[in-house]
Write a protein that holds these residues in place. Structure first.
Motif, short mmCIF file in Angstrom:
data_model
loop_
_atom_site.label_atom_id
_atom_site.label_comp_id
_atom_site.label_asym_id
_atom_site.label_seq_id
_atom_site.Cartn_x
_atom_site.Cartn_y
_atom_site.Cartn_z
N TYR A 201 0.84 -1.22 0.00
CA TYR A 201 0.00 0.00 0.00
C TYR A 201 0.87 1.27 0.00
O TYR A 201 0.67 2.15 -0.81
N LEU B 279 1.04 3.99 1.90
CA LEU B 279 0.43 5.32 2.05
C LEU B 279 1.27 6.12 3.04
O LEU B 279 2.02 5.55 3.84
N ALA C 150 -6.94 9.78 3.99
CA ALA C 150 -7.18 9.16 2.67
C ALA C 150 -7.24 10.22 1.57
O ALA C 150 -6.63 10.07 0.51
N ASN D 283 -3.76 11.65 0.99
CA ASN D 283 -2.91 10.70 0.28
C ASN D 283 -3.24 10.68 -1.21
O ASN D 283 -2.34 10.69 -2.05
N PRO E 49 -4.43 6.16 7.28
CA PRO E 49 -4.18 4.77 6.91
C PRO E 49 -4.37 3.79 8.05
O PRO E 49 -4.92 2.70 7.86
N LEU F 265 -7.80 2.39 8.44
CA LEU F 265 -8.41 1.71 7.29
C LEU F 265 -7.94 0.26 7.23
O LEU F 265 -6.84 -0.07 7.67
N GLN G 41 -9.03 -1.33 2.01
CA GLN G 41 -9.33 0.11 1.88
C GLN G 41 -8.05 0.91 1.60
O GLN G 41 -8.05 1.84 0.79
N GLN G 42 -6.98 0.53 2.27
CA GLN G 42 -5.71 1.23 2.03
C GLN G 42 -5.27 1.05 0.57
O GLN G 42 -4.81 2.01 -0.06
N GLN G 43 -5.44 -0.17 0.05
CA GLN G 43 -5.01 -0.37 -1.32
C GLN G 43 -5.91 0.41 -2.29
O GLN G 43 -5.46 0.88 -3.33
#
Lengths: 423, 244
Positions: free
Chosen positions: B111, B113, B119, B122, B158, B161, B165-167
């Protein structure tokens, strides 16, 4: 974006940031406290030194500073005094007549330095005449009436040596200017002072100027005019200006030496300079310790975020932005540390201005502190001019930023692929 | 963008206007002490605009190394890389950073982030670096977050999440700047089956509807099944290249 990221990164490691901020702020506060006390102490010492001694600027016959003899009397002193008192920037022009002598009382005697002074001028400048130095009796009276002995003001050490008190008679013997045999006269002890400086308390006496001039047979001659300036910091420049002006007016016909207090009180000046340099050394060591701490914090912060920095570079963050980010973090830490440090330092300064530190308490019972021929008594306070505060705050901010440069450069040299593998 | 070799690349681009990636004799050899370990061996590859291509192969076959070189993250030992008409040879670190910023979107396996940004921030990050206006960033990022199904989670960081969700945020970040090419390195490797399927569908949809070019390294059969072109790598060489 850089500032937002920097701020959040700084806040993310709260404990580490807090420790760094505390180190910076305590370092700055300590420096401000120390510098404030030092400036006030030095200024007080210079002030006392010039009041009791040769003023900010001393005007003497050429050669007097070296020979200290009545052969070097100041010519035209009355007119010169009047001229000096008209000059702007001159607070006081004080006549002095100094000579060596011997004082006796009964079977006891002591070699002394005799200073003829204008009592009203001395009381106005509050040098040796200041009340805080007086242990017994009163200061000199200018009145010299008939055959009644004139006043003599002596130190506590000398009074002990001679075993005399206020109202006792002493006989003063000097070598007058006219090469006669020694000249003697009786004086009455009007008061006894104690400055804490052994050289003054045991070896110095003051007489009314007229009595001293009569005893030394110098007419209205003086050995020195001590000038107190409105702006003591201008002593060197003023002395040089007056010296040049005097030389232009009189050429080589009449030679005088016009000396700033840094020359006439060289011992005090050198002592203060040494003290100041020592304080700079201590400040340098404190700052070095702080710099190492900050460097370590920022370096750790960069190393821990190697992976994040790798990602940021992979996404297209240019090396200069990486550099700016790390420097921005150092800047935020520096600014917060400097603000807190200023608050603590100025609060301490405020307390010192209001309450100060009692010398007797600090020195464990000794009521004065002698340094460079000047004795400090009473309470030490703090003095912090705004430019000094700004300078030290700027120095600590600069040190913090410099500490962040190497870690910032390190961040710019990361290679995205290897940085992203970092765990 | 003003990078070295622009003229030469423009000519290459004119020569191959439909190609987004052109690799010739691409070789990468790592040195471990006195031993040389070849990771990619003389790969020639053309990738057309709008493709949804998967680089498949076993672990150690050179997929990630190849992807890193295409993404200007790593430099080849020999051979040339052209991306969107730009030859990457001899570009400085700053020029390579500019290249990645303007033309390539990345989705990483882990990921990756930025933990201190939420989010939205990012997803906005690359556009910020590109100097896009606040109004444009707001509009585009809101849209892409909605596209990846995270409109309601825009303010979460992040750590708040799930992996899936992060991806998705990583995908939003990759596509928000409308890059010419999106490179995804094992994007489903850390995801559960459901999240992986959703992510594959998301990327496929973006390819189909937005015409975005994807080059994905993976040995996930679900992605391979959805790919229009699959390139098999073994021991740093292309052993098969098949289009559906």
């Amino acid at each position: 974006m850089i500032w937002r990221l920097a701020w959040r990164s700084v806040l993310r490691q709260r404990r580490r940031t807090l420790i760094t901020v505390i180190a910076i702020s305590l370092g700055l506060a300590l420096i401000l406290f120390s510098v404030g006390m030092q400036i006030d102490t030095h200024q007080t010492m210079i002030d006392l030194g010039v009041r009791m001694g040769s003023g900010h600027v001393a005007i003497q016959a050429e050669g007097y500073q070296q020979h200290r003899s009545l052969d070097y009397l100041l010519s035209g002193s009355r007119r010169l005094l009047a001229q000096l008192r008209q000059l702007s920037g001159v607070r006081r022009a004080i006549p002095r007549l100094e000579a060596a002598g011997l004082v006796r009382a009964g079977e006891s005697s002591a070699a002394i330095a005799v200073v003829g002074v204008d009592p009203s001028e001395e009381q106005a400048v509050a040098g040796l005449a200041r009340k805080s130095y007086r242990r017994r009796g009163r200061y000199l009276s200018a009145d010299v009436r008939g055959n009644r002995p004139a006043d003599i003001y002596i130190g506590s050490g000398l009074a002990q040596t001679l075993q005399v008190g206020v109202g006792d008679r002493v006989v003063l013997t000097v070598s007058p200017l006219d090469d006669r045999a020694n000249s003697s006269a009786a004086f009455v002890v009007c008061g006894i002072f104690r400055t804490g400086v052994t050289e003054l308390d045991s070896f110095l006496v003051q007489l009314p100027l007229s009595a001293a001039q009569q005893l030394l047979s110098v007419g209205d001659g003086l050995t020195q005019i001590a000038v107190l300036l409105e702006d003591g910091d201008s002593a060197r420049a003023t002395a040089a200006r007056w010296q040049a002006r005097f030389a232009a007016q009189h050429g080589t016909a009449m030679r005088r030496e016009i000396l700033p207090w840094q020359v006439t009180h060289a011992e005090l000046y050198d002592g203060l300079k040494l003290d100041k340099n020592f304080n700079y050394l201590i400040a340098g060591i404190i700052f070095l310790i702080i710099a190492i701490g900050i460097f370590n914090t920022i370096q750790m912060s960069v190393v821990e975020r190697t992976r994040q920095f790798g990602v940021m570079m992979a996404l297209g963050t240019a090396p200069r932005r990486m550099f700016a980010l790390v420097v921005a973090e150092a800047t935020l830490i520096a600014i917060v540390g400097a603000i807190v440090g200023l608050a603590i330092g100025l609060a301490l300064h405020g307390l010192m201005v209001r309450y100060g530190i009692d010398i007797e308490t600090m020195s464990g019972g000794v009521d004065s502190y002698e340094f460079g021929g000047v004795a400090l008594t009473g309470t030490l306070h703090s003095r912090l001019p705004v430019p000094i505060v700004a300078l030290w705050a700027a120095i600590i901010v600069a040190i913090t930023l410099l500490s962040g440069i190497y870690p910032a450069l390190r961040a710019t040299r990361l290679r995205p692929v290897s940085a992203m593998r970092h765990s | 963008m003003n990078v070295a070799g622009e003229d030469q690349s423009s000519q290459a681009s004119k020569a191959h206007p439909d190609l987004i990636v052109r690799l010739r004799g691409l070789t990468k050899t790592y040195r471990q002490g006195a031993i040389e370990v070849p990771a990619v061996r003389g790969v020639d590859l053309d990738l057309a605009r709008g493709e949804f291509t998967v680089l498949a192969g076993p672990s150690g076959s050179g997929k990630t190394t190849l992807l890193n070189m295409v993404g200007a993250l790593d430099t080849p030992t020999a051979g040339t890389v052209e991306v969107d008409g730009q030859t990457l040879d001899q570009l400085s670190a700053t020029q390579l950073a500019q290249m990645r910023l303007q033309r390539i979107g990345f989705v990483f396996q882990a990921y990756n982030l930025i933990p201190v940004l939420n989010a939205f921030e990012n997803a906005e990050y690359v556009m910020l670096l590109q100097g896009k206006t606040a109004e444009m960033r707001q509009r585009v990022v809101s849209r892409v977050l909605a596209q990846v199904g995270l409109a309601d989670l825009a303010s979460r960081r992040p750590a708040e999440l799930s992996g899936g969700q992060q991806q998705r945020v990583a995908v939003a970040r990759a596509i928000a700047s409308a890059p010419a090419l999106v490179l995804a390195d094992e994007p489903t490797a850390n995801l559960d089956s459901k999240s992986a399927t959703e992510l594959i569908e998301l990327m496929h949809t973006l390819n189909r509807t937005e015409g975005m070019t994807f080059l994905i390294s993976s040995h996930d059969t679900k992605i391979i099944e959805r790919a229009r072109r699959v390139i098999w790598l073994e021991d740093g060489k292309i052993v098969s290249d098949s289009a559906k």
